[in-house]
Design a protein around this motif. Structure first.
Motif, PDB file in Angstrom:
ATOM      1  N   ASP A 284      35.680  24.235   8.314  1.00 38.50           N
ATOM      2  CA  ASP A 284      36.318  23.595   9.461  1.00 38.50           C
ATOM      3  C   ASP A 284      35.410  23.635  10.683  1.00 38.50           C
ATOM      4  O   ASP A 284      35.326  22.657  11.445  1.00 38.50           O
ATOM      5  CB  ASP A 284      37.647  24.281   9.789  1.00 38.50           C
ATOM      6  CG  ASP A 284      38.725  24.020   8.750  1.00 38.50           C
ATOM      7  OD1 ASP A 284      38.643  22.975   8.064  1.00 38.50           O
ATOM      8  OD2 ASP A 284      39.641  24.848   8.614  1.00 38.50           O
ATOM      9  N   GLU A 287      32.659  21.111  10.343  1.00 37.97           N
ATOM     10  CA  GLU A 287      33.181  19.767  10.606  1.00 37.97           C
ATOM     11  C   GLU A 287      33.351  19.541  12.107  1.00 37.97           C
ATOM     12  O   GLU A 287      32.998  18.481  12.638  1.00 37.97           O
ATOM     13  CB  GLU A 287      34.525  19.598   9.888  1.00 37.97           C
ATOM     14  CG  GLU A 287      35.073  18.193   9.918  1.00 37.97           C
ATOM     15  CD  GLU A 287      36.325  18.067   9.062  1.00 37.97           C
ATOM     16  OE1 GLU A 287      37.343  17.583   9.578  1.00 37.97           O
ATOM     17  OE2 GLU A 287      36.266  18.464   7.881  1.00 37.97           O
ATOM     18  N   ALA A 288      33.880  20.552  12.805  1.00 40.06           N
ATOM     19  CA  ALA A 288      34.091  20.430  14.250  1.00 40.06           C
ATOM     20  C   ALA A 288      32.774  20.362  15.014  1.00 40.06           C
ATOM     21  O   ALA A 288      32.690  19.739  16.077  1.00 40.06           O
ATOM     22  CB  ALA A 288      34.924  21.612  14.752  1.00 40.06           C
ATOM     23  N   ALA A 289      31.735  21.002  14.484  1.00 40.75           N
ATOM     24  CA  ALA A 289      30.442  21.048  15.175  1.00 40.75           C
ATOM     25  C   ALA A 289      29.784  19.678  15.284  1.00 40.75           C
ATOM     26  O   ALA A 289      29.027  19.423  16.216  1.00 40.75           O
ATOM     27  CB  ALA A 289      29.508  22.013  14.458  1.00 40.75           C
ATOM     28  N   LYS A 290      30.065  18.797  14.319  1.00 38.99           N
ATOM     29  CA  LYS A 290      29.441  17.467  14.294  1.00 38.99           C
ATOM     30  C   LYS A 290      27.932  17.585  14.469  1.00 38.99           C
ATOM     31  O   LYS A 290      27.303  16.857  15.240  1.00 38.99           O
ATOM     32  CB  LYS A 290      30.035  16.575  15.392  1.00 38.99           C
ATOM     33  CG  LYS A 290      31.537  16.351  15.264  1.00 38.99           C
ATOM     34  CD  LYS A 290      32.085  15.523  16.413  1.00 38.99           C
ATOM     35  CE  LYS A 290      33.603  15.356  16.295  1.00 38.99           C
ATOM     36  NZ  LYS A 290      34.176  14.619  17.450  1.00 38.99           N
ATOM     37  N   ALA A 291      27.357  18.544  13.758  1.00 43.29           N
ATOM     38  CA  ALA A 291      25.937  18.852  13.892  1.00 43.29           C
ATOM     39  C   ALA A 291      25.071  17.826  13.175  1.00 43.29           C
ATOM     40  O   ALA A 291      25.517  17.149  12.230  1.00 43.29           O
ATOM     41  CB  ALA A 291      25.663  20.248  13.342  1.00 43.29           C
ATOM     42  N   ASP A 292      23.827  17.733  13.619  1.00 42.96           N
ATOM     43  CA  ASP A 292      22.867  16.877  12.924  1.00 42.96           C
ATOM     44  C   ASP A 292      22.541  17.462  11.552  1.00 42.96           C
ATOM     45  O   ASP A 292      22.210  16.726  10.615  1.00 42.96           O
ATOM     46  CB  ASP A 292      21.592  16.756  13.752  1.00 42.96           C
ATOM     47  CG  ASP A 292      21.839  16.074  15.098  1.00 42.96           C
ATOM     48  OD1 ASP A 292      22.753  15.233  15.169  1.00 42.96           O
ATOM     49  OD2 ASP A 292      21.131  16.404  16.068  1.00 42.96           O
ATOM     50  N   HIS A 294      23.434  21.382   9.130  1.00 48.81           N
ATOM     51  CA  HIS A 294      23.978  22.742   9.133  1.00 48.81           C
ATOM     52  C   HIS A 294      23.669  23.424   7.809  1.00 48.81           C
ATOM     53  O   HIS A 294      23.288  22.771   6.830  1.00 48.81           O
ATOM     54  CB  HIS A 294      25.496  22.747   9.407  1.00 48.81           C
ATOM     55  CG  HIS A 294      26.321  22.034   8.392  1.00 48.81           C
ATOM     56  ND1 HIS A 294      26.531  20.670   8.409  1.00 48.81           N
ATOM     57  CD2 HIS A 294      27.009  22.497   7.305  1.00 48.81           C
ATOM     58  CE1 HIS A 294      27.301  20.326   7.394  1.00 48.81           C
ATOM     59  NE2 HIS A 294      27.602  21.414   6.706  1.00 48.81           N
ATOM     60  N   CYS A 305      23.678  25.726  12.852  1.00 50.57           N
ATOM     61  CA  CYS A 305      23.864  24.320  13.215  1.00 50.57           C
ATOM     62  C   CYS A 305      22.699  23.843  14.072  1.00 50.57           C
ATOM     63  O   CYS A 305      22.261  24.554  14.990  1.00 50.57           O
ATOM     64  CB  CYS A 305      25.166  24.130  13.995  1.00 50.57           C
ATOM     65  SG  CYS A 305      26.665  24.276  13.014  1.00 50.57           S
ATOM     66  N   VAL A 307      21.922  20.795  16.641  1.00 52.34           N
ATOM     67  CA  VAL A 307      22.605  19.750  17.409  1.00 52.34           C
ATOM     68  C   VAL A 307      21.645  19.167  18.438  1.00 52.34           C
ATOM     69  O   VAL A 307      20.538  19.665  18.629  1.00 52.34           O
ATOM     70  CB  VAL A 307      23.858  20.312  18.120  1.00 52.34           C
ATOM     71  CG1 VAL A 307      24.867  20.825  17.110  1.00 52.34           C
ATOM     72  CG2 VAL A 307      23.481  21.420  19.099  1.00 52.34           C
ATOM     73  N   ARG A 316      32.853  22.383  21.442  1.00 51.23           N
ATOM     74  CA  ARG A 316      33.225  21.631  20.237  1.00 51.23           C
ATOM     75  C   ARG A 316      34.000  22.509  19.257  1.00 51.23           C
ATOM     76  O   ARG A 316      34.966  22.042  18.632  1.00 51.23           O
ATOM     77  CB  ARG A 316      31.981  21.082  19.543  1.00 51.23           C
ATOM     78  CG  ARG A 316      31.308  19.920  20.241  1.00 51.23           C
ATOM     79  CD  ARG A 316      30.187  19.363  19.380  1.00 51.23           C
ATOM     80  NE  ARG A 316      29.521  18.238  20.019  1.00 51.23           N
ATOM     81  CZ  ARG A 316      28.508  17.558  19.482  1.00 51.23           C
ATOM     82  NH1 ARG A 316      28.039  17.911  18.277  1.00 51.23           N
ATOM     83  NH2 ARG A 316      27.959  16.553  20.127  1.00 51.23           N
TER      84      ARG A 316
END
Length: 374
Positions: A284, A287-292, A294, A305, A307, A316
């Motif tokens: 989760d 998913e929340a990190a929306k990293a380039d 991970h 992560c 980013v 985030r």
């Protein structure tokens, strides 16, 4: 940069400090702005090594490579597998054993053997008043001043300048092998890693590298034992596994060094964050990190992560059981967001009390707001 050659010089330097000091060993993590850099790299050398009792004493500035070479001659090792930050941070220098313990640097094996601080037996350090403090012993049974030894591990130079450390080492296993599962999603991989960790097969490394679509499980020990446990682990994970391959000792060691040092992020741009969390929360959070990009280590207990520059990843992620630390970012981002996760009020108050006790003049500059588990 100032450099001291022995503990007496360190005492004089601290007592004579007119401004703030930023402590470093091999400067592999870079230097803190706004303070005079003080190198402890001259406090080098192994002063005691007793292979039979699995203990070593060394100056804080002793290169990790020197420690590991001495241990290898006796078929022993630093079991907590400290990370080498140079590739990720794009720095030179030489990692030192004092720096390892000051930052509580622990690698993939941490989840089964413990962190660096769990192997630290004793310390000598100079506090902010220029007083030499000696604490702990050379065997695990000696609990004199046990809490202070633990506090210095992960203090990032906030309480004093380490001059000497004594620590426990462990024998090297006869061999190792890694089971590689292909094509699992993040959630499938974390579930498979959890199943493996609950098994009796003594997994010593559990990671998932989404960029490569691989999930890794390491086994170590006697060759016959590793072979048996490997076959049983494959049976256990048959339903989750899909495509499976096995890496022998050399391939396994290389793969886990890459996981340890987060090689996948070395050449790419952006900021790098290190998130310690509950393994069950890891998918989760990813998913929340929306990293380039991970990567999961510690069976999901550690999430790396990458980013964009300046992204506030804590915002985030929101509230979660753990902490998010900036490992690589520009000075502007570090100043704006803070390298370390904000502490709760009670912990911050205790930290402030400790710093007042050991550094009443406030000369030890540390980006750390307090003390963290690492």
């Amino acid at each position: 940069m100032m450099m001291v050659r022995d503990e007496a010089e360190l005492v004089d330097c601290v007592r004579g400090a007119q401004g703030r000091l930023s402590l470093c060993g091999g400067a592999t993590r870079g230097l803190v702005e706004g303070a005079d850099a003080l190198s402890l790299g001259g406090l080098s050398g192994i002063t005691l090594y007793e292979p039979g009792s699995l203990t070593m004493v060394a100056g804080a500035g002793t290169p990790v490579a020197e420690v590991e070479a001495a241990l290898a001659e006796q078929n022993q090792r630093l079991a907590f597998e400290p990370m080498d930050h140079r590739g990720l941070l794009r720095t030179n220098g030489e990692p030192t054993i004092g720096g390892v313990f000051a930052a509580n640097v622990s690698g993939p094996r941490r989840m089964v053997v413990g962190a660096a601080r769990d192997f630290l037996l004793g310390v000598r350090f100079v506090d902010g008043r220029g007083k030499v403090v000696s604490n702990g012993g050379r065997v695990m049974k000696n609990v004199t001043g046990y809490d202070l030894v633990k506090l210095m591990a992960g203090s990032f130079g906030a309480l004093g300048a380490l001059s000497e450390v004594s620590f426990k080492v462990l024998p090297k296993p006869e061999t190792e092998a890694t089971l590689v599962l292909h094509g699992l999603s993040d959630r499938e991989a974390i579930a498979a890693l959890a199943l493996a960790m609950r098994s009796p097969f003594e997994v010593s490394g559990a990671a998932h590298v989404p960029q490569e679509g691989i999930t890794l499980l390491r086994l170590e020990g006697f060759e016959a034992s590793v072979g048996y446990r490997l076959s049983r682990l494959k049976e256990l994970l048959a339903a989750q596994a899909g495509e499976v391959e096995v890496l022998g000792a050399a391939g396994s060691a290389a793969r886990w060094q890459a996981v340890r040092d987060v090689d996948a992020f070395h050449r790419a741009g952006g900021d790098v964050w290190r998130i310690a969390c509950k393994p069950s929360q890891a998918p989760d959070l990813a998913e929340a990190a929306k990293a380039d990009a991970h990567l999961f280590d510690w069976a999901g207990g550690l999430l790396w992560c990458r980013v964009g520059a300046g992204v506030d990843l804590r915002a985030r992620l929101g509230t979660f059981d753990g902490h998010a630390t900036i490992t690589r970012a520009a000075a502007k981002t570090l100043k704006q967001l803070g390298r370390f996760h904000p502490q709760q009020t009670g912990v911050a108050r205790l930290t402030a009390g400790l710093r007042d006790r050991f550094d009443p003049r406030g000369i030890f500059h540390s980006e750390i707001g307090g003390l963290h588990a690492g």
